[in-house]
Write a protein that holds these residues in place. Structure first.
Motif, PDB file in Angstrom:
ATOM      1  N   CYS A 141      20.484   8.220  -5.888  1.00  0.00           N
ATOM      2  CA  CYS A 141      19.344   7.014  -5.173  1.00  0.00           C
ATOM      3  C   CYS A 141      18.590   8.124  -3.882  1.00  0.00           C
ATOM      4  O   CYS A 141      19.304   9.222  -3.646  1.00  0.00           O
ATOM      5  N   LYS A 142      17.229   7.624  -4.506  1.00  0.00           N
ATOM      6  CA  LYS A 142      16.756   8.838  -4.084  1.00  0.00           C
ATOM      7  C   LYS A 142      14.873   7.861  -3.385  1.00  0.00           C
ATOM      8  O   LYS A 142      14.407   7.553  -3.933  1.00  0.00           O
ATOM      9  N   TRP A 143      14.753   8.622  -2.651  1.00  0.00           N
ATOM     10  CA  TRP A 143      13.338   8.150  -1.600  1.00  0.00           C
ATOM     11  C   TRP A 143      11.974   8.856  -2.364  1.00  0.00           C
ATOM     12  O   TRP A 143      11.959  10.021  -2.378  1.00  0.00           O
ATOM     13  N   PHE A 144      11.039   8.157  -2.210  1.00  0.00           N
ATOM     14  CA  PHE A 144      10.028   8.010  -3.400  1.00  0.00           C
ATOM     15  C   PHE A 144       9.072   7.852  -2.235  1.00  0.00           C
ATOM     16  O   PHE A 144       8.930   6.110  -1.303  1.00  0.00           O
ATOM     17  N   TYR A 145       7.265   8.277  -2.556  1.00  0.00           N
ATOM     18  CA  TYR A 145       6.019   7.834  -1.281  1.00  0.00           C
ATOM     19  C   TYR A 145       5.760   6.424  -2.669  1.00  0.00           C
ATOM     20  O   TYR A 145       5.846   7.139  -3.366  1.00  0.00           O
ATOM     21  N   LYS A 146       4.717   6.436  -1.919  1.00  0.00           N
ATOM     22  CA  LYS A 146       4.161   4.629  -2.299  1.00  0.00           C
ATOM     23  C   LYS A 146       3.064   4.253  -1.884  1.00  0.00           C
ATOM     24  O   LYS A 146       2.995   3.586  -0.678  1.00  0.00           O
ATOM     25  N   LEU A 147       1.926   5.901  -1.622  1.00  0.00           N
ATOM     26  CA  LEU A 147       0.564   5.467  -1.267  1.00  0.00           C
ATOM     27  C   LEU A 147      -0.548   5.635  -1.630  1.00  0.00           C
ATOM     28  O   LEU A 147      -0.432   6.527  -2.777  1.00  0.00           O
ATOM     29  N   LEU A 148      -1.451   4.179  -1.569  1.00  0.00           N
ATOM     30  CA  LEU A 148      -2.757   4.847  -2.125  1.00  0.00           C
ATOM     31  C   LEU A 148      -4.207   5.062  -1.316  1.00  0.00           C
ATOM     32  O   LEU A 148      -3.341   4.219  -0.097  1.00  0.00           O
ATOM     33  N   PHE A 149      -5.191   5.739  -1.751  1.00  0.00           N
ATOM     34  CA  PHE A 149      -5.721   5.392  -0.625  1.00  0.00           C
ATOM     35  C   PHE A 149      -7.316   5.012  -1.670  1.00  0.00           C
ATOM     36  O   PHE A 149      -7.643   5.288  -2.990  1.00  0.00           O
ATOM     37  N   MET A 150      -7.739   4.408  -0.918  1.00  0.00           N
ATOM     38  CA  MET A 150      -9.344   3.472  -2.225  1.00  0.00           C
ATOM     39  C   MET A 150     -10.242   4.573  -1.357  1.00  0.00           C
ATOM     40  O   MET A 150     -10.898   4.796  -0.094  1.00  0.00           O
ATOM     41  N   LEU A 151     -10.926   5.269  -1.838  1.00  0.00           N
ATOM     42  CA  LEU A 151     -12.098   6.302  -2.210  1.00  0.00           C
ATOM     43  C   LEU A 151     -13.837   5.667  -2.194  1.00  0.00           C
ATOM     44  O   LEU A 151     -13.621   5.088  -3.001  1.00  0.00           O
ATOM     45  N   GLU A 152     -14.102   6.148  -1.369  1.00  0.00           N
ATOM     46  CA  GLU A 152     -15.450   5.428  -1.033  1.00  0.00           C
ATOM     47  C   GLU A 152     -16.296   6.576  -1.007  1.00  0.00           C
ATOM     48  O   GLU A 152     -16.628   7.133   0.077  1.00  0.00           O
ATOM     49  N   ASP A 153     -17.870   6.504  -1.974  1.00  0.00           N
ATOM     50  CA  ASP A 153     -18.706   7.579  -2.044  1.00  0.00           C
ATOM     51  C   ASP A 153     -19.775   6.815  -1.797  1.00  0.00           C
ATOM     52  O   ASP A 153     -19.997   5.731  -0.379  1.00  0.00           O
ATOM     53  N   ASP A 154     -21.651   7.972  -1.193  1.00  0.00           N
ATOM     54  CA  ASP A 154     -21.885   7.417  -0.428  1.00  0.00           C
ATOM     55  C   ASP A 154     -23.062   6.294  -1.171  1.00  0.00           C
ATOM     56  O   ASP A 154     -23.534   5.832  -0.854  1.00  0.00           O
ATOM     57  N   GLU A 155     -22.896   5.919  -2.260  1.00  0.00           N
ATOM     58  CA  GLU A 155     -23.573   5.063  -3.024  1.00  0.00           C
ATOM     59  C   GLU A 155     -23.042   3.845  -2.978  1.00  0.00           C
ATOM     60  O   GLU A 155     -23.373   2.862  -3.586  1.00  0.00           O
ATOM     61  N   GLY A 156     -21.399   3.812  -2.818  1.00  0.00           N
ATOM     62  CA  GLY A 156     -20.736   2.748  -2.485  1.00  0.00           C
ATOM     63  C   GLY A 156     -19.623   2.677  -3.835  1.00  0.00           C
ATOM     64  O   GLY A 156     -18.216   1.293  -4.052  1.00  0.00           O
ATOM     65  N   ASN A 157     -19.943   3.882  -4.443  1.00  0.00           N
ATOM     66  CA  ASN A 157     -18.746   3.957  -5.724  1.00  0.00           C
ATOM     67  C   ASN A 157     -16.798   3.998  -5.091  1.00  0.00           C
ATOM     68  O   ASN A 157     -17.687   4.908  -4.126  1.00  0.00           O
TER      69      ASN A 157
END
Length: 148
Positions: free
Chosen positions: A46-62
């Motif tokens: 048994c091992k701990w893992f990360y679950k971490l997501l980021f939504m990145l947005e640029d100046d054009e809205g992408n």
């Protein structure tokens, strides 16, 4: 990629890790601390893992969603995954590490429960991201980030 963090997952950082059995490849539910399928009472597999997501947005809205859960990600370097529900030092260390890049997003998430719609504000940063095709979809992982 120059952008800002527009959102993150999971909603709360105390849920940003999970316990995984490396023998039978099973995600273990709380409050389990060992794998009963493998009879692993000594926590050998048994091992701990990360679950971490980021939504990145640029100046054009992408926007793109990136995973920060890889060994190559310098953001989490030196922060071993742990049970963030009970390990206050690990939780505080993770929040301190992420705070400069997430701005007020924790307050935005807390506002959801109170039905408050707060505008998200975070710093523009330079993100180094790797991508590839998996199951006919492009996926992204974060390698590093730095303020501009």
């Amino acid at each position: 990629f120059v952008a800002w963090v527009a959102d993150f997952y999971p909603l709360y950082f105390n849920e940003a890790t999970y316990l995984w059995c490396t023998k039978c490849e099973t995600n273990l539910r709380q409050p389990w601390k060992c794998c009963v399928n493998c009879d692993d009472m000594l926590n050998t597999y048994c091992k701990w893992f990360y679950k971490l997501l980021f939504m990145l947005e640029d100046d054009e809205g992408n926007s793109i969603t990136v995973s920060a859960c890889n060994e190559e990600c310098k953001l989490l370097s030196g922060l071993p995954p742990a049970n963030l529900e009970v390990d206050k030092d690990a939780f505080d260390g993770l929040v301190a590490r992420l705070q400069p890049m997430i701005g007020n997003l924790q307050e935005v998430h807390d506002g959801y429960a109170k039905q408050k719609d707060l505008p998200a504000v975070s710093l523009k940063m330079r993100f180094t991201v790797e991508s590839w095709i998996a199951n006919d979809n492009r996926v992204y992982r974060l390698l590093e980030c730095a303020p501009i």
